[in-house]
Design a protein around this motif. Sequence first.
Motif, PDB file in Angstrom:
ATOM      1  N   PHE A  30     -36.041   5.034  44.626  1.00 30.91           N
ATOM      2  CA  PHE A  30     -34.683   5.134  45.154  1.00 30.91           C
ATOM      3  C   PHE A  30     -34.633   6.020  46.397  1.00 30.91           C
ATOM      4  CE2 PHE A  30     -34.350   4.865  40.484  1.00 30.91           C
ATOM      5  CZ  PHE A  30     -33.649   3.676  40.353  1.00 30.91           C
ATOM      6  N   TYR A 164     -38.181   1.114  49.621  1.00 31.97           N
ATOM      7  CA  TYR A 164     -37.698   1.424  48.281  1.00 31.97           C
ATOM      8  C   TYR A 164     -37.533   0.180  47.409  1.00 31.97           C
ATOM      9  CZ  TYR A 164     -36.756   5.923  50.422  1.00 31.97           C
ATOM     10  OH  TYR A 164     -36.901   7.114  51.078  1.00 31.97           O
ATOM     11  N   LEU A 165     -37.733   0.389  46.103  1.00 33.40           N
ATOM     12  CA  LEU A 165     -37.507  -0.674  45.131  1.00 33.40           C
ATOM     13  C   LEU A 165     -36.040  -1.052  45.043  1.00 33.40           C
ATOM     14  CD1 LEU A 165     -39.603   0.249  41.942  1.00 33.40           C
ATOM     15  CD2 LEU A 165     -39.658  -1.946  43.147  1.00 33.40           C
ATOM     16  N   TYR A 166     -35.181  -0.033  45.005  1.00 32.31           N
ATOM     17  CA  TYR A 166     -33.757  -0.241  44.770  1.00 32.31           C
ATOM     18  C   TYR A 166     -32.940   0.581  45.768  1.00 32.31           C
ATOM     19  CZ  TYR A 166     -35.874  -1.400  40.244  1.00 32.31           C
ATOM     20  OH  TYR A 166     -36.672  -1.908  39.258  1.00 32.31           O
ATOM     21  N   ILE A 168     -29.202   2.666  46.266  1.00 31.81           N
ATOM     22  CA  ILE A 168     -28.465   3.549  45.360  1.00 31.81           C
ATOM     23  C   ILE A 168     -27.098   3.875  45.949  1.00 31.81           C
ATOM     24  CG2 ILE A 168     -29.493   5.642  46.347  1.00 31.81           C
ATOM     25  CD1 ILE A 168     -29.542   6.800  43.486  1.00 31.81           C
ATOM     26  N   VAL A 213     -33.840  -4.977  49.703  1.00 28.83           N
ATOM     27  CA  VAL A 213     -33.708  -4.758  48.263  1.00 28.83           C
ATOM     28  C   VAL A 213     -32.882  -5.883  47.645  1.00 28.83           C
ATOM     29  CG1 VAL A 213     -33.891  -2.235  48.403  1.00 28.83           C
ATOM     30  CG2 VAL A 213     -31.640  -3.312  48.567  1.00 28.83           C
ATOM     31  N   GLN A 214     -33.072  -6.067  46.336  1.00 33.29           N
ATOM     32  CA  GLN A 214     -32.315  -7.065  45.580  1.00 33.29           C
ATOM     33  C   GLN A 214     -31.367  -6.436  44.567  1.00 33.29           C
ATOM     34  OE1 GLN A 214     -32.476 -10.486  46.007  1.00 33.29           O
ATOM     35  NE2 GLN A 214     -33.799 -10.083  47.758  1.00 33.29           N
ATOM     36  N   SER A 215     -31.588  -5.135  44.262  1.00 32.08           N
ATOM     37  CA  SER A 215     -30.786  -4.467  43.236  1.00 32.08           C
ATOM     38  C   SER A 215     -30.253  -3.141  43.766  1.00 32.08           C
ATOM     39  CB  SER A 215     -31.620  -4.210  41.981  1.00 32.08           C
ATOM     40  OG  SER A 215     -32.041  -5.422  41.391  1.00 32.08           O
ATOM     41  N   VAL A 216     -29.056  -2.803  43.318  1.00 35.12           N
ATOM     42  CA  VAL A 216     -28.400  -1.548  43.704  1.00 35.12           C
ATOM     43  C   VAL A 216     -28.053  -0.776  42.442  1.00 35.12           C
ATOM     44  CG1 VAL A 216     -26.465  -0.490  44.928  1.00 35.12           C
ATOM     45  CG2 VAL A 216     -27.409  -2.670  45.744  1.00 35.12           C
ATOM     46  N   LEU A 217     -28.495   0.470  42.371  1.00 29.50           N
ATOM     47  CA  LEU A 217     -28.154   1.340  41.256  1.00 29.50           C
ATOM     48  C   LEU A 217     -26.850   2.066  41.541  1.00 29.50           C
ATOM     49  CD1 LEU A 217     -28.770   2.912  38.607  1.00 29.50           C
ATOM     50  CD2 LEU A 217     -29.965   4.585  40.041  1.00 29.50           C
ATOM     51  N   LEU A 249     -27.289  -9.535  45.897  1.00 26.04           N
ATOM     52  CA  LEU A 249     -27.533  -8.248  45.247  1.00 26.04           C
ATOM     53  C   LEU A 249     -27.036  -8.269  43.808  1.00 26.04           C
ATOM     54  CD1 LEU A 249     -26.344  -5.808  48.073  1.00 26.04           C
ATOM     55  CD2 LEU A 249     -28.715  -6.278  47.420  1.00 26.04           C
TER      56      LEU A 249
END
Length: 519
Positions: A30, A164-166, A168, A213-217, A249
Amino acid sequence: MKILLVYPEMYDSFYAFRHLASLVGKKAAFPPLGLLTVAAMLPQNWERRLVDLNVKPLSDQDIEWADLVFLSAMNVQEESVRKIIAQCKRKNATIVAGGPLFTHEHERFDGIDHFVLNEAEITLPLFLADLRSGEAKPIYKSPEFADVSLTPLPQMELINMKDYLYAIIQFSRGCPYLCDFCDVTTLYGRKPRTKSAERIIEELELIRKAGGVQSVLFADDNLIGNKKILKSELLPALIEWHKKTNPGLYFMTQLTINLADDEEMMRLMLEAKFRNIFIGIETPQEDSLKFSLKNQNLKRDLVSNIHKLHQEGFTVLGGFIVGFDTDKEDSFKNLVNFIQDSAIPIPIVNVLKAPPGTALFDRMKRENRLSRHFTFSEGETNIIPIMGAERLKSGFLEVISGVYLPEHSYKRVKRFLSIHEFPKNGGVKVKEKYSTSDLYHFIKAIIKLALFDKDGKHYRDLLLWTYKNKRNHLSLAFMYGLMLYQLRENHNQIVATLSRSGSGHVELAAEQPLLTEAV
């Protein structure tokens, strides 16, 4: 002025996702949202650089460039923090430090010139005003909570999102619950404070345009802590944004198990593209839940609630704790059975700790049961356990071996896939967007795990089983195989660390209390 913002290296725990990131060609999990937000609070004409030690090392040239070094950290980053302080002091740099680590225990850190504690929206302007007048003080703190609706947009241009993986983001701070081992209410209060839906859409637009990125925390303490605002404002705005932009996303967040009680909330969250949800389950033992004030988990069938969330379309990642005073000899075996039965694909197990600022810390101090300063790593604790340190250590290893090792974890993921269903009314379909580099690393990771990893037979078996029995879940099988690699490596790291305890490198829990004066 020239400001160097430094984010310390994360300890190699599960939450750092270090092995997963490396496997898929990323450098860290992150971005440092706190420092990116602090950067936006500085005067516009100041120069800024950000060094995330999870992405690249901190050089002496970076330090020499700066007039001030801003350092922000959580407890899990303490080891890296001390190295950064030493490096900065060798270059005679002026350090300004903030974040949860220092807010609770700033007196433990020599070499810091200025502590800007609690929430930066309140204390940072005070420091900056005194700095301009040449009268900056050693410590700035405040009992007040910030109006997060006024928090500026993070300066995303200081990082490369593709590292980054994700991504935020944060909608709210605070949690209405009073779990005695959690310091959230001390840091951020019991009344969740929220940003506007419009502000969140602005931040998401920054992430969408940055790409990578494909995902958001949603890094909220408890996203559903303020259900009224979430239902009436944020979730409808997210649903509409997805319809208009189709950003590609998905969202993940942290919340409480009582989401399973609210049909409307589940429907809205799924339409808004929330999929992975982290829930603190802690333990199936009601006496331990009651004793630790984890009241939201009481008087419910936890396994049924988890299965319901999976069937609706969520994936539950569960947090678990061993070492409660009420734990019995069979608690460890019962926890393993519970995790396997619940089909939580990714469980994260910790030994109970008492963070400063919590009710548990205060009780352990009164009972003279604090054995050391607080540490974050999964297998360590600062509590002298009722059952004895060696029994707790062996029990903890029994649990993580029973749920982290491939022969157990792959069975659990099969069970999860057999239960899980994609949302029946997920709204607009997410159009996933992968770069050529992303696809290359993803395929490379799959080949590595399936053909060259020592546990490749489990991964191949999972993929074959999914193809035969739940073909529409094949993408999930690919993904969770990668996550289980992280889980296995995390297990190996914990075992290696605890095996050194006899040589004095690590102790699970000392059998002698820490002197009260040192606490």
